[in-house]
Design a protein around this motif. Structure first.
Motif, PDB file in Angstrom:
ATOM      1  N   SER A 154      40.773 -19.706  -7.667  1.00 19.64           N
ATOM      2  CA  SER A 154      41.022 -20.783  -6.708  1.00 19.64           C
ATOM      3  C   SER A 154      39.702 -21.191  -6.088  1.00 19.64           C
ATOM      4  N   SER A 176      42.461 -24.975 -11.362  1.00 20.89           N
ATOM      5  CA  SER A 176      42.086 -23.568 -11.569  1.00 20.89           C
ATOM      6  C   SER A 176      42.912 -22.921 -12.681  1.00 20.89           C
ATOM      7  N   SER A 231      42.243 -20.833  -0.766  1.00 13.22           N
ATOM      8  CA  SER A 231      43.300 -21.037   0.220  1.00 13.22           C
ATOM      9  C   SER A 231      44.600 -21.543  -0.389  1.00 13.22           C
ATOM     10  N   THR A 232      44.693 -21.563  -1.696  1.00  6.93           N
ATOM     11  CA  THR A 232      45.916 -22.032  -2.352  1.00  6.93           C
ATOM     12  C   THR A 232      47.008 -20.992  -2.139  1.00  6.93           C
ATOM     13  N   THR A 233      48.038 -21.373  -1.404  1.00  8.16           N
ATOM     14  CA  THR A 233      49.079 -20.439  -0.970  1.00  8.16           C
ATOM     15  C   THR A 233      49.694 -19.670  -2.123  1.00  8.16           C
ATOM     16  N   ASP A 234      50.102 -20.350  -3.178  1.00  8.08           N
ATOM     17  CA  ASP A 234      50.733 -19.662  -4.306  1.00  8.08           C
ATOM     18  C   ASP A 234      49.796 -18.627  -4.913  1.00  8.08           C
ATOM     19  N   THR A 235      48.555 -18.987  -5.117  1.00  5.44           N
ATOM     20  CA  THR A 235      47.593 -18.071  -5.734  1.00  5.44           C
ATOM     21  C   THR A 235      47.352 -16.853  -4.852  1.00  5.44           C
ATOM     22  N   VAL A 295      46.392 -22.288 -10.102  1.00  2.00           N
ATOM     23  CA  VAL A 295      47.241 -23.452  -9.904  1.00  2.00           C
ATOM     24  C   VAL A 295      46.363 -24.692 -10.045  1.00  2.00           C
ATOM     25  N   THR A 298      36.393 -17.395  -6.593  1.00  5.51           N
ATOM     26  CA  THR A 298      36.528 -18.439  -5.580  1.00  5.51           C
ATOM     27  C   THR A 298      35.162 -18.895  -5.093  1.00  5.51           C
ATOM     28  N   SER A 306      39.121 -23.196  -3.551  1.00  9.73           N
ATOM     29  CA  SER A 306      39.184 -23.129  -2.092  1.00  9.73           C
ATOM     30  C   SER A 306      39.438 -21.719  -1.588  1.00  9.73           C
TER      31      SER A 306
END
Length: 184
Positions: free
Chosen positions: A116, A72, A120-124, A69, A142, A118
């Motif tokens: 990602s 990324s 921590s990207t929710t969608d990923t 996302v 990551t 982080s």
């Protein structure tokens, strides 16, 4: 054959994040240093066993799905193009709805790679979680091995990018991710 050697003595003498009072020369020096160090540090921390496991999974898979996302997603697209160029069936999903559908349709023998910085990207995280539930081999690229994304991965490839809150999404994280992609 000439060998290249990383020479830290040639790096600019700067430290810290970009500041409001920095000159353009200061900004160039700080950005250049951060990105150079992101590459050098990633080369030091990249787990070659995990890299080999990734290559083995990719070469034995009939389908590789790649998720990312924002910035990324650019790295994911680069990976997709490189894998396609060498004859692998690779699909890149930056649209969330298409990614969720794709992840849910994977099966054992397929590979899902999520990118990602982080972690921590929710969608990923959700894409990789669905892919894992579907039986695919899951791989995370990551900067944070302890992040939620890594928890959903069978294989974790960790970068060591230097990124600050002020420069979130900066080239440092992408250049480190792209180096991992090139190694794959």
């Amino acid at each position: 054959v000439a060998q290249e050697k990383f020479d830290s003595a040639g790096l600019p003498e700067v430290s810290g994040d970009i500041d409001r009072d920095d000159t353009l020369a200061d900004i160039v020096a700080k950005v250049s240093l951060a990105e150079t160090l992101s590459l050098a540090d990633t080369a030091k921390v990249l787990d070659t066993d995990a890299l080999q496991a990734t290559v083995t999974a990719i070469t034995s898979s009939p389908r590789i799905d790649i998720f990312g996302v924002g910035a990324s997603a650019i790295v994911g697209l680069d990976l997709q193009r490189k894998l396609t160029r060498i004859g692998r069936t690779a699909l890149e999903w930056s649209d969330p709805h298409a990614a969720w559908t794709s992840a849910a349709t994977l099966r054992p023998g397929n590979v899902a790679i999520a990118v990602s910085h982080s972690g921590s990207t929710t969608d990923t995280i959700e894409f990789l979680m669905l892919a894992r539930r579907s039986g695919a081999t899951t791989i995370a690229i990551t900067n944070h091995a302890g992040a939620p994304l890594a928890d959903q991965a069978d294989i974790v490839l960790t970068t060591a990018a230097r990124e600050t809150g002020f420069r979130s999404g900066a080239l440092g994280s992408r250049i480190a991710q792209l180096m991992v992609v090139d190694c794959i």
